[in-house]
Design a protein around this motif. Structure first.
Motif, PDB file in Angstrom:
ATOM      1  N   ILE A 476      -0.712  -6.972 -38.261  1.00 21.56           N
ATOM      2  CA  ILE A 476       0.498  -7.157 -39.046  1.00 21.56           C
ATOM      3  C   ILE A 476       0.288  -6.662 -40.477  1.00 21.56           C
ATOM      4  O   ILE A 476      -0.731  -6.945 -41.105  1.00 21.56           O
ATOM      5  CB  ILE A 476       0.932  -8.635 -39.005  1.00 21.56           C
ATOM      6  CG1 ILE A 476       2.346  -8.823 -39.541  1.00 21.56           C
ATOM      7  CG2 ILE A 476      -0.081  -9.521 -39.714  1.00 21.56           C
ATOM      8  CD1 ILE A 476       2.893 -10.225 -39.321  1.00 21.56           C
ATOM      9  N   GLU A 477       1.248  -5.885 -40.993  1.00 19.87           N
ATOM     10  CA  GLU A 477       1.139  -5.315 -42.338  1.00 19.87           C
ATOM     11  C   GLU A 477       1.706  -6.237 -43.410  1.00 19.87           C
ATOM     12  O   GLU A 477       1.234  -6.256 -44.542  1.00 19.87           O
ATOM     13  CB  GLU A 477       1.881  -3.978 -42.399  1.00 19.87           C
ATOM     14  CG  GLU A 477       1.319  -2.901 -41.486  1.00 19.87           C
ATOM     15  CD  GLU A 477       0.075  -2.259 -42.054  1.00 19.87           C
ATOM     16  OE1 GLU A 477      -0.377  -2.681 -43.125  1.00 19.87           O
ATOM     17  OE2 GLU A 477      -0.446  -1.328 -41.415  1.00 19.87           O
ATOM     18  N   ARG A 478       2.732  -6.974 -43.055  1.00 20.55           N
ATOM     19  CA  ARG A 478       3.408  -7.859 -44.002  1.00 20.55           C
ATOM     20  C   ARG A 478       4.154  -8.921 -43.200  1.00 20.55           C
ATOM     21  O   ARG A 478       4.301  -8.798 -41.987  1.00 20.55           O
ATOM     22  CB  ARG A 478       4.412  -7.094 -44.881  1.00 20.55           C
ATOM     23  CG  ARG A 478       5.559  -6.477 -44.077  1.00 20.55           C
ATOM     24  CD  ARG A 478       6.522  -5.668 -44.941  1.00 20.55           C
ATOM     25  NE  ARG A 478       7.327  -6.489 -45.832  1.00 20.55           N
ATOM     26  CZ  ARG A 478       8.506  -7.015 -45.504  1.00 20.55           C
ATOM     27  NH1 ARG A 478       9.018  -6.834 -44.306  1.00 20.55           N
ATOM     28  NH2 ARG A 478       9.181  -7.738 -46.377  1.00 20.55           N
ATOM     29  N   VAL A 479       4.640  -9.922 -43.903  1.00 15.83           N
ATOM     30  CA  VAL A 479       5.530 -10.903 -43.308  1.00 15.83           C
ATOM     31  C   VAL A 479       6.960 -10.513 -43.672  1.00 15.83           C
ATOM     32  O   VAL A 479       7.220 -10.062 -44.789  1.00 15.83           O
ATOM     33  CB  VAL A 479       5.199 -12.325 -43.810  1.00 15.83           C
ATOM     34  CG1 VAL A 479       6.197 -13.340 -43.275  1.00 15.83           C
ATOM     35  CG2 VAL A 479       3.775 -12.709 -43.395  1.00 15.83           C
ATOM     36  N   LYS A 480       7.878 -10.680 -42.738  1.00 17.81           N
ATOM     37  CA  LYS A 480       9.281 -10.378 -43.017  1.00 17.81           C
ATOM     38  C   LYS A 480       9.810 -11.252 -44.151  1.00 17.81           C
ATOM     39  O   LYS A 480       9.362 -12.398 -44.340  1.00 17.81           O
ATOM     40  CB  LYS A 480      10.137 -10.646 -41.786  1.00 17.81           C
ATOM     41  CG  LYS A 480      10.073  -9.604 -40.698  1.00 17.81           C
ATOM     42  CD  LYS A 480      11.074  -9.969 -39.594  1.00 17.81           C
ATOM     43  CE  LYS A 480      11.139  -8.910 -38.525  1.00 17.81           C
ATOM     44  NZ  LYS A 480      12.127  -9.280 -37.473  1.00 17.81           N
ATOM     45  N   TYR A 481      10.782 -10.716 -44.898  1.00 15.96           N
ATOM     46  CA  TYR A 481      11.471 -11.566 -45.871  1.00 15.96           C
ATOM     47  C   TYR A 481      12.148 -12.716 -45.136  1.00 15.96           C
ATOM     48  O   TYR A 481      12.688 -12.525 -44.041  1.00 15.96           O
ATOM     49  CB  TYR A 481      12.531 -10.771 -46.635  1.00 15.96           C
ATOM     50  CG  TYR A 481      11.981  -9.691 -47.531  1.00 15.96           C
ATOM     51  CD1 TYR A 481      10.971  -9.945 -48.446  1.00 15.96           C
ATOM     52  CD2 TYR A 481      12.502  -8.391 -47.467  1.00 15.96           C
ATOM     53  CE1 TYR A 481      10.476  -8.950 -49.270  1.00 15.96           C
ATOM     54  CE2 TYR A 481      12.021  -7.383 -48.287  1.00 15.96           C
ATOM     55  CZ  TYR A 481      11.004  -7.665 -49.188  1.00 15.96           C
ATOM     56  OH  TYR A 481      10.522  -6.666 -50.003  1.00 15.96           O
ATOM     57  N   SER A 498      16.338  -1.736 -48.244  1.00 17.82           N
ATOM     58  CA  SER A 498      16.504  -0.281 -48.272  1.00 17.82           C
ATOM     59  C   SER A 498      15.218   0.440 -48.649  1.00 17.82           C
ATOM     60  O   SER A 498      15.073   1.636 -48.382  1.00 17.82           O
ATOM     61  CB  SER A 498      17.624   0.099 -49.253  1.00 17.82           C
ATOM     62  OG  SER A 498      17.214  -0.116 -50.604  1.00 17.82           O
ATOM     63  N   LYS A 499      14.264  -0.281 -49.251  1.00 16.29           N
ATOM     64  CA  LYS A 499      13.011   0.329 -49.688  1.00 16.29           C
ATOM     65  C   LYS A 499      11.885   0.144 -48.670  1.00 16.29           C
ATOM     66  O   LYS A 499      10.773   0.616 -48.890  1.00 16.29           O
ATOM     67  CB  LYS A 499      12.603  -0.245 -51.042  1.00 16.29           C
ATOM     68  CG  LYS A 499      13.623   0.079 -52.138  1.00 16.29           C
ATOM     69  CD  LYS A 499      13.260  -0.572 -53.459  1.00 16.29           C
ATOM     70  CE  LYS A 499      14.320  -0.247 -54.511  1.00 16.29           C
ATOM     71  NZ  LYS A 499      14.039  -0.919 -55.805  1.00 16.29           N
ATOM     72  N   LEU A 500      12.182  -0.549 -47.565  1.00 19.25           N
ATOM     73  CA  LEU A 500      11.188  -0.734 -46.515  1.00 19.25           C
ATOM     74  C   LEU A 500      11.256   0.421 -45.516  1.00 19.25           C
ATOM     75  O   LEU A 500      12.289   1.088 -45.390  1.00 19.25           O
ATOM     76  CB  LEU A 500      11.415  -2.058 -45.786  1.00 19.25           C
ATOM     77  CG  LEU A 500      11.309  -3.337 -46.617  1.00 19.25           C
ATOM     78  CD1 LEU A 500      11.604  -4.553 -45.750  1.00 19.25           C
ATOM     79  CD2 LEU A 500       9.941  -3.458 -47.271  1.00 19.25           C
ATOM     80  N   THR A 501      10.179   0.631 -44.795  1.00 17.07           N
ATOM     81  CA  THR A 501      10.162   1.655 -43.751  1.00 17.07           C
ATOM     82  C   THR A 501      11.300   1.410 -42.768  1.00 17.07           C
ATOM     83  O   THR A 501      11.493   0.274 -42.306  1.00 17.07           O
ATOM     84  CB  THR A 501       8.821   1.625 -43.003  1.00 17.07           C
ATOM     85  OG1 THR A 501       7.765   1.807 -43.945  1.00 17.07           O
ATOM     86  CG2 THR A 501       8.757   2.715 -41.951  1.00 17.07           C
ATOM     87  N   ASP A 502      12.053   2.424 -42.463  1.00 15.06           N
ATOM     88  CA  ASP A 502      13.196   2.360 -41.550  1.00 15.06           C
ATOM     89  C   ASP A 502      14.352   1.532 -42.103  1.00 15.06           C
ATOM     90  O   ASP A 502      15.343   1.323 -41.404  1.00 15.06           O
ATOM     91  CB  ASP A 502      12.794   1.795 -40.177  1.00 15.06           C
ATOM     92  CG  ASP A 502      11.716   2.622 -39.490  1.00 15.06           C
ATOM     93  OD1 ASP A 502      11.659   3.839 -39.762  1.00 15.06           O
ATOM     94  OD2 ASP A 502      10.941   2.058 -38.702  1.00 15.06           O
ATOM     95  N   GLY A 503      14.237   1.046 -43.333  1.00 18.59           N
ATOM     96  CA  GLY A 503      15.311   0.264 -43.934  1.00 18.59           C
ATOM     97  C   GLY A 503      15.573  -1.047 -43.230  1.00 18.59           C
ATOM     98  O   GLY A 503      16.668  -1.611 -43.326  1.00 18.59           O
ATOM     99  N   THR A 504      14.560  -1.554 -42.526  1.00 14.29           N
ATOM    100  CA  THR A 504      14.729  -2.810 -41.793  1.00 14.29           C
ATOM    101  C   THR A 504      13.711  -3.841 -42.266  1.00 14.29           C
ATOM    102  O   THR A 504      12.652  -3.499 -42.801  1.00 14.29           O
ATOM    103  CB  THR A 504      14.537  -2.595 -40.285  1.00 14.29           C
ATOM    104  OG1 THR A 504      13.190  -2.144 -40.040  1.00 14.29           O
ATOM    105  CG2 THR A 504      15.530  -1.567 -39.759  1.00 14.29           C
ATOM    106  N   ASN A 505      14.006  -5.096 -42.030  1.00 13.39           N
ATOM    107  CA  ASN A 505      13.118  -6.189 -42.396  1.00 13.39           C
ATOM    108  C   ASN A 505      12.056  -6.319 -41.316  1.00 13.39           C
ATOM    109  O   ASN A 505      12.188  -7.094 -40.378  1.00 13.39           O
ATOM    110  CB  ASN A 505      13.925  -7.484 -42.538  1.00 13.39           C
ATOM    111  CG  ASN A 505      13.134  -8.590 -43.216  1.00 13.39           C
ATOM    112  OD1 ASN A 505      12.081  -8.354 -43.794  1.00 13.39           O
ATOM    113  ND2 ASN A 505      13.630  -9.819 -43.132  1.00 13.39           N
TER     114      ASN A 505
END
Length: 526
Positions: A476-481, A498-505
């Motif tokens: 896992i790279e990060r935890v979702k917001y 919008s600044k995340l990869t693929d624009g998704t959480n």
């Protein structure tokens, strides 16, 4: 109203309950944070942070499993990255409340209405510096967990009326954290105490706060080593200003030996009656000097047993040191419980009521300096020795000089990026947040499992590590917001997405400092 609670000092109001000091003698309104002395606020702020990071939720079911130090014995969904949204929402709140708690210490020592009174508990400048250092320590955990997060506006509800905090880029957050640490250590007067009482971490010792602040600056700098060409300058400045000199300078929070003020790891097992965790097999293999034959992975020190093994875990019922597979589906994991160590019965060091949870050790600093100095052998060996001695001292045990020398010799035949990273990983036991960061930064240890690799053999069939969320084939790279952000801070939340990869959480957007191209990539420092 929920938004207001998130970025204010509500934690300070609550933490009068958590303070270890007797506040009954203070003839002031305990429900008014401005009436609580700054030393008591600091004491409560430290404990609030420790209780909500080093526990069986944020650490146990998240960071310690992401770093593959611990594994769940019963339900493995969280180990496979299916996070409980209620927990994610809560801990996002709790950690920001922790920032607000340290902000309150700063306010009590800067506001003209309070600073003179609170100078009785330590010089104003030293109290402010210690609180700023703790804010940076905590903010680093927050940003390295979620990525771009509120920072510059997060504490401005009270002062400026900011209700909806914008998300700062992680790059900007790191820039500000390094600046804040530099400013903090430069204002410390080591001839005066930081706190007369209430400081559990360093007992008010201003010199130790300065050394911790500079050492923490080295940690942030090494995080940036793949992306910021100035990282060496940050470490050089910190070393010249004064970093940790020995294990005596380690930053740790030791829980009380009296009453019910237990370490939260102990609380979960023995007060709440859970028995949910054991040592993860990848870490067990590293400690025992064994290769992962299922995945054809070698061990850098094959056959060398780590002296910390008996401190980090306990034997199983047959007297053997084993680990739980990482990580099989719930139902299959159950089949391995009987042969795994039962921590509740064996009670290793981390599950004792007075366990000293580590914010940063001297050994970690030495491994940072080893990397800074081009993988210097002396720094490396000093780090290994410091770690062995630190953990043995913490456990109240003594490691013979001969056994220490033998282990140091065995693991020092080749000093390079891999050996330094693995020894740092081993020292970071129970500091899952930092261990997880280092895995993502360096790609080491390679002995840890990646999605798709074999966790165990069950009924003669290989059982693979299959995440329950998309991780693009990596840990896992990060935890979702947290989902609460989408409703309580909607506009800023959408901009952050919008600044995340693929624009998704998602779970796979990399941190700013993580420039790996693949799971086993080991990028060079700038």
């Amino acid at each position: 109203m929920n938004k207001i609670l998130r970025y204010t000092m509500i934690g300070v109001v609550a933490l009068t309950t958590f303070s270890c000091s007797d506040i009954d003698n203070v003839n002031k309104n305990p429900n008014s944070p401005s009436d609580v002395p700054s030393n008591m606020v600091m004491e409560g702020a430290e404990k609030w942070a420790m209780d909500n990071i080093y526990d069986l939720w944020f650490s146990g079911r998240q960071c310690l499993t992401y770093s593959q130090q611990w594994v769940q014995r019963n339900y493995t969904e969280e180990d496979r990255y299916q996070i409980r949204e209620t927990v994610n929402n809560s801990y996002f709140n709790y950690l920001y409340m922790g920032l607000a708690n340290f902000d309150k210490v700063i306010t009590l020592n800067t506001d003209e209405k309070y600073k003179a009174t609170n100078s009785a508990y330590g010089t104003n400048a030293n109290q402010i510096a210690a609180a700023k250092i703790m804010k940076v320590w905590l903010m680093d955990i927050i940003t390295d967990t979620w990525g771009n997060v509120p920072y510059s506006q997060a504490g401005k509800l009270e002062s400026e009326g900011t209700l909806y905090a914008a998300y700062d880029s992680q790059k900007d957050i790191y820039t500000e954290m390094i600046k804040e640490l530099t400013d903090a250590v430069n204002t410390i007067d080591v001839s005066q105490p930081a706190f007369s009482s209430g400081d559990v971490i360093f007992g008010g010792d201003a010199e130790k706060w300065k050394r911790f602040g500079n050492s923490l600056k080295c940690r942030l700098a090494i995080h940036l080593s793949k992306v910021d060409p100035n990282w060496k300058n940050y470490i050089k400045e910190a070393v010249e200003s004064g970093v940790m000199q020995s294990n005596d300078d380690a930053a740790k929070f030791t829980y009380s030996a009296s009453g019910s003020d237990y370490c939260q790891f102990y609380e979960g097992f023995y007060v709440e009656g859970r028995n949910d965790f054991s040592i993860a097999r990848p870490l067990l293999y590293l400690l025992k000097g064994e290769a992962d034959e299922l995945n054809h992975k070698t061990h850098p020190w094959q056959g060398t047993v780590d002296p910390r093994l008996s401190i980090y875990t306990c034997p199983n019922a047959n007297g053997e040191y084993t680990g739980m597979p990482f990580v099989t589906p719930t139902g299959i994991q159950d089949k391995f419980r009987a042969s795994s160590p039962d921590w509740k019965s064996g009670q290793p060091l981390a599950l004792t009521p007075t366990y000293s949870v580590p914010l940063m050790t001297y050994a970690e600093l030495k491994f940072i300096l080893c990397e800074y100095n081009g993988y210097d052998r002396q720094d490396y060996e000093d780090g290994v020795r410091a770690s062995l001695e630190y953990w043995y001292s913490l456990a109240g045990k003594t490691l013979s000089a001969a056994d220490e020398d033998a282990y140091v010799t065995a693991v020092s035949k080749k000093v390079d990026a891999e050996s330094c990273a693995i020894q740092k990983y081993l020292d970071l036991f129970t500091n899952g947040t930092e261990a997880w960061t280092e895995i993502r930064r360096t790609g080491y240890p390679e002995q840890l499992m990646r999605p798709g690799e074999i966790a165990c053999i069950y009924k003669d069939q290989p059982v693979k590590f299959t995440p329950l969320s998309d991780t693009k084939g990596d840990i896992i790279e990060r935890v979702k917001y947290p989902t609460n952000e989408s409703t309580l801070n909607g506009a800023n939340f959408k901009e952050a997405l919008s600044k995340l990869t693929d624009g998704t959480n998602n779970y796979y957007t990399k941190m700013y400092w993580d420039v790996r191209k693949s799971s086993y990539d080991h990028p060079a420092n700038k």
